[in-house]
Design a protein around this motif. Structure first.
Motif, PDB file in Angstrom:
ATOM      1  N   LEU A   1       0.807  -1.319  -0.125  1.00 51.97           N
ATOM      2  CA  LEU A   1      -0.141  -0.131  -0.010  1.00 51.97           C
ATOM      3  C   LEU A   1       0.940   1.199   0.013  1.00 51.97           C
ATOM      4  N   GLY A   2       1.992   1.177   0.874  1.00 45.17           N
ATOM      5  CA  GLY A   2       2.824   2.321   0.785  1.00 45.17           C
ATOM      6  C   GLY A   2       3.521   2.781  -0.676  1.00 45.17           C
ATOM      7  N   ALA A   3       3.839   1.316  -1.360  1.00 41.35           N
ATOM      8  CA  ALA A   3       4.365   1.770  -2.517  1.00 41.35           C
ATOM      9  C   ALA A   3       3.392   2.434  -3.468  1.00 41.35           C
ATOM     10  N   LEU A   4       2.182   1.728  -3.290  1.00 39.63           N
ATOM     11  CA  LEU A   4       1.141   2.486  -4.327  1.00 39.63           C
ATOM     12  C   LEU A   4       0.852   3.912  -4.069  1.00 39.63           C
ATOM     13  N   LEU A   5       0.927   4.292  -2.806  1.00 43.63           N
ATOM     14  CA  LEU A   5       0.614   5.545  -2.425  1.00 43.63           C
ATOM     15  C   LEU A   5       1.590   6.273  -2.891  1.00 43.63           C
ATOM     16  N   SER A   6       2.887   5.955  -2.806  1.00 42.36           N
ATOM     17  CA  SER A   6       4.143   6.431  -3.161  1.00 42.36           C
ATOM     18  C   SER A   6       4.144   6.970  -4.775  1.00 42.36           C
ATOM     19  N   GLU A   7       3.594   5.944  -5.446  1.00 44.41           N
ATOM     20  CA  GLU A   7       3.469   6.196  -6.863  1.00 44.41           C
ATOM     21  C   GLU A   7       2.877   7.425  -7.231  1.00 44.41           C
ATOM     22  N   ARG A   8       1.816   7.977  -6.516  1.00 43.80           N
ATOM     23  CA  ARG A   8       0.983   9.029  -6.625  1.00 43.80           C
ATOM     24  C   ARG A   8       1.330  10.358  -5.757  1.00 43.80           C
ATOM     25  N   GLY A   9       2.746   9.820  -5.135  1.00 45.19           N
ATOM     26  CA  GLY A   9       3.323  11.153  -4.429  1.00 45.19           C
ATOM     27  C   GLY A   9       2.408  11.510  -3.261  1.00 45.19           C
ATOM     28  N   ASP A  10       1.584  10.193  -2.672  1.00 43.78           N
ATOM     29  CA  ASP A  10       0.572  10.689  -1.581  1.00 43.78           C
ATOM     30  C   ASP A  10       1.583  10.613  -0.277  1.00 43.78           C
ATOM     31  N   GLU A  11       1.483  11.583   0.552  1.00 44.91           N
ATOM     32  CA  GLU A  11       2.348  11.297   2.037  1.00 44.91           C
ATOM     33  C   GLU A  11       1.973  10.416   2.838  1.00 44.91           C
ATOM     34  N   ALA A  12       0.381   9.932   2.499  1.00 46.80           N
ATOM     35  CA  ALA A  12       0.064   8.936   3.522  1.00 46.80           C
ATOM     36  C   ALA A  12       0.879   7.530   3.245  1.00 46.80           C
ATOM     37  N   ALA A  13       1.519   7.561   2.496  1.00 47.71           N
ATOM     38  CA  ALA A  13       2.418   6.315   1.978  1.00 47.71           C
ATOM     39  C   ALA A  13       3.411   6.134   3.353  1.00 47.71           C
ATOM     40  N   LEU A  14       3.698   7.243   4.005  1.00 53.16           N
ATOM     41  CA  LEU A  14       4.499   7.159   5.205  1.00 53.16           C
ATOM     42  C   LEU A  14       3.909   6.460   6.330  1.00 53.16           C
ATOM     43  N   ASP A  15       2.341   6.728   6.557  1.00 53.96           N
ATOM     44  CA  ASP A  15       1.612   6.092   7.466  1.00 53.96           C
ATOM     45  C   ASP A  15       1.485   4.261   7.053  1.00 53.96           C
TER      46      ASP A  15
ATOM     47  N   ALA B   1       9.229   8.169  -5.671  1.00 48.75           N
ATOM     48  CA  ALA B   1       8.903   9.145  -4.606  1.00 48.75           C
ATOM     49  C   ALA B   1      10.139   9.615  -3.730  1.00 48.75           C
ATOM     50  N   GLU B   2      11.180  10.251  -4.124  1.00 52.00           N
ATOM     51  CA  GLU B   2      12.267  10.376  -3.502  1.00 52.00           C
ATOM     52  C   GLU B   2      12.211  11.221  -2.135  1.00 52.00           C
ATOM     53  N   ALA B   3      11.258  12.048  -2.016  1.00 50.29           N
ATOM     54  CA  ALA B   3      10.945  12.601  -0.653  1.00 50.29           C
ATOM     55  C   ALA B   3      10.474  11.568   0.267  1.00 50.29           C
ATOM     56  N   ILE B   4       9.511  10.839  -0.309  1.00 53.44           N
ATOM     57  CA  ILE B   4       9.134   9.747   0.679  1.00 53.44           C
ATOM     58  C   ILE B   4      10.143   8.929   0.962  1.00 53.44           C
ATOM     59  N   ALA B   5      11.017   8.367   0.102  1.00 49.40           N
ATOM     60  CA  ALA B   5      12.080   7.536   0.299  1.00 49.40           C
ATOM     61  C   ALA B   5      13.004   8.236   1.452  1.00 49.40           C
ATOM     62  N   ALA B   6      13.172   9.558   1.345  1.00 55.45           N
ATOM     63  CA  ALA B   6      14.389  10.288   2.340  1.00 55.45           C
ATOM     64  C   ALA B   6      13.679  10.277   3.781  1.00 55.45           C
ATOM     65  N   ALA B   7      12.427  10.266   3.644  1.00 53.84           N
ATOM     66  CA  ALA B   7      11.761  10.321   5.053  1.00 53.84           C
ATOM     67  C   ALA B   7      11.718   8.952   5.675  1.00 53.84           C
ATOM     68  N   CYS B   8      11.832   7.999   4.988  1.00 52.27           N
ATOM     69  CA  CYS B   8      11.937   6.779   5.364  1.00 52.27           C
ATOM     70  C   CYS B   8      13.200   6.221   6.107  1.00 52.27           C
ATOM     71  N   ALA B   9      14.330   6.937   5.037  1.00 48.42           N
ATOM     72  CA  ALA B   9      15.623   6.729   5.238  1.00 48.42           C
ATOM     73  C   ALA B   9      16.004   7.479   6.672  1.00 48.42           C
ATOM     74  N   ALA B  10      15.480   8.589   7.167  1.00 49.88           N
ATOM     75  CA  ALA B  10      15.604   9.441   8.175  1.00 49.88           C
ATOM     76  C   ALA B  10      15.004   8.478   9.367  1.00 49.88           C
ATOM     77  N   ARG B  11      13.738   7.979   9.143  1.00 50.78           N
ATOM     78  CA  ARG B  11      13.315   7.171  10.316  1.00 50.78           C
ATOM     79  C   ARG B  11      14.175   6.230  10.631  1.00 50.78           C
ATOM     80  N   ALA B  12      14.670   5.479   9.587  1.00 49.98           N
ATOM     81  CA  ALA B  12      15.648   4.294   9.827  1.00 49.98           C
ATOM     82  C   ALA B  12      16.849   4.776  10.378  1.00 49.98           C
ATOM     83  N   ARG B  13      17.227   5.894  10.338  1.00 52.59           N
ATOM     84  CA  ARG B  13      18.470   6.340  10.994  1.00 52.59           C
ATOM     85  C   ARG B  13      18.165   6.740  12.362  1.00 52.59           C
TER      86      ARG B  13
END
Length: 257
Positions: free
Chosen positions: A190-204, A242-254
């Motif tokens: 679901l997160g991947a599909l939302l990311s394709e739309r640039g939807d920040e709900a992907a993070l949830d 979705a680079e911005a969402i990917a960056a947010a995921c990387a930040a949460r990982a760190r």
């Protein structure tokens, strides 16, 4: 049409399917084809089924026990395998190497219960597949307009189709205990599909995937599992562009979030 009448019609449709073999229900005094387990309610769909038949077999080998054999079969299995099952789990049938269990979830502790398939060599590995016994039989027989499957099954099927609305709908429902890895995969999709739309709900969605993976991790492995889960989310978002969402995921990982 009343709820009872609707159930009676659905049962009649099941019995009309090719290859279904049914033992006729008892009639007259003493009807009911044996006693239901004492102290537990009999769901309306099960009562409707037992009003029409006393046990049945499907062409695929699925067997549903007569009403009067449920308590005995459950007691035997629990004692023979030394199972620590709640009292509101009932053996209602079998198919090949699976036991079919009805979870009444009397206290509302297990996502509303439903029909579970349990491998005979892993009787604590519950997989919920349907909400009701009649719904379970409808799906086994491929009846048109069958009752929807459990949210776990619907989430898996929707993830395979990459059907965003169906996947979101399934994940909006409570998941059965033990379905954490299924939930993690579905939420990652679901997160991947939302990311394709640039939807920040992907993070949830990604956060839910991470928490489900952590919940399924062995004791002591939560931290590395969380890191791996967020990295998987980062990769999924990046592959979706979705680079911005990917960056947010990387930040949460760190940050271990």
């Amino acid at each position: 049409m009343s709820a009872g009448g609707d159930l009676a019609s659905r049962v009649a449709s099941l019995l009309a399917c090719a290859g279904v073999e049914a033992r006729p229900a008892s009639t007259g005094a003493g009807a009911g084809a044996g006693a239901w387990p004492q102290g537990l309610f009999e769901p309306p769909d099960v009562a409707a089924l037992h009003a029409a038949v006393d046990g049945l077999a499907l062409p695929d080998g699925t067997l549903i026990l007569p009403r009067g054999e449920v308590a005995q079969a459950t007691a035997w299995l629990v004692e023979d395998r030394s199972l620590d099952w709640p009292d509101d789990l009932l053996v209602v049938g079998e198919r090949e190497d699976l036991v079919i269990v009805l979870d009444l979830d009397v206290e509302g502790a297990r996502a509303g219960g439903g029909v579970l398939e349990v491998p005979t060599d892993g009787l604590a590995s519950f997989q919920r597949v349907a909400r009701t016994v009649v719904g379970y039989l409808e799906r086994r027989l491929g009846v048109a307009g069958a009752e929807a499957a459990s949210p776990e099954v619907r989430a898996r099927e929707a993830a395979a189709r990459r059907d965003l609305p169906a996947l979101a709908g399934a994940l909006a429902e409570p998941m059965y205990p033990g379905a954490e890895r299924q939930t993690a995969h579905a939420a990652l999709t679901l997160g991947a599909l939302l990311s394709e739309r640039g939807d920040e709900a992907a993070l949830d969605a990604f956060a839910r995937s991470v928490e489900a993976r952590v919940a399924a991790a062995p004791r002591g492995a939560a931290a590395p599992e969380r890191l791996a889960a967020w990295r998987a989310c980062e990769i999924a978002a990046r592959e979706a562009g979705a680079e911005a969402i990917a960056a947010a995921c990387a930040a949460r990982a760190r940050g271990g979030g």
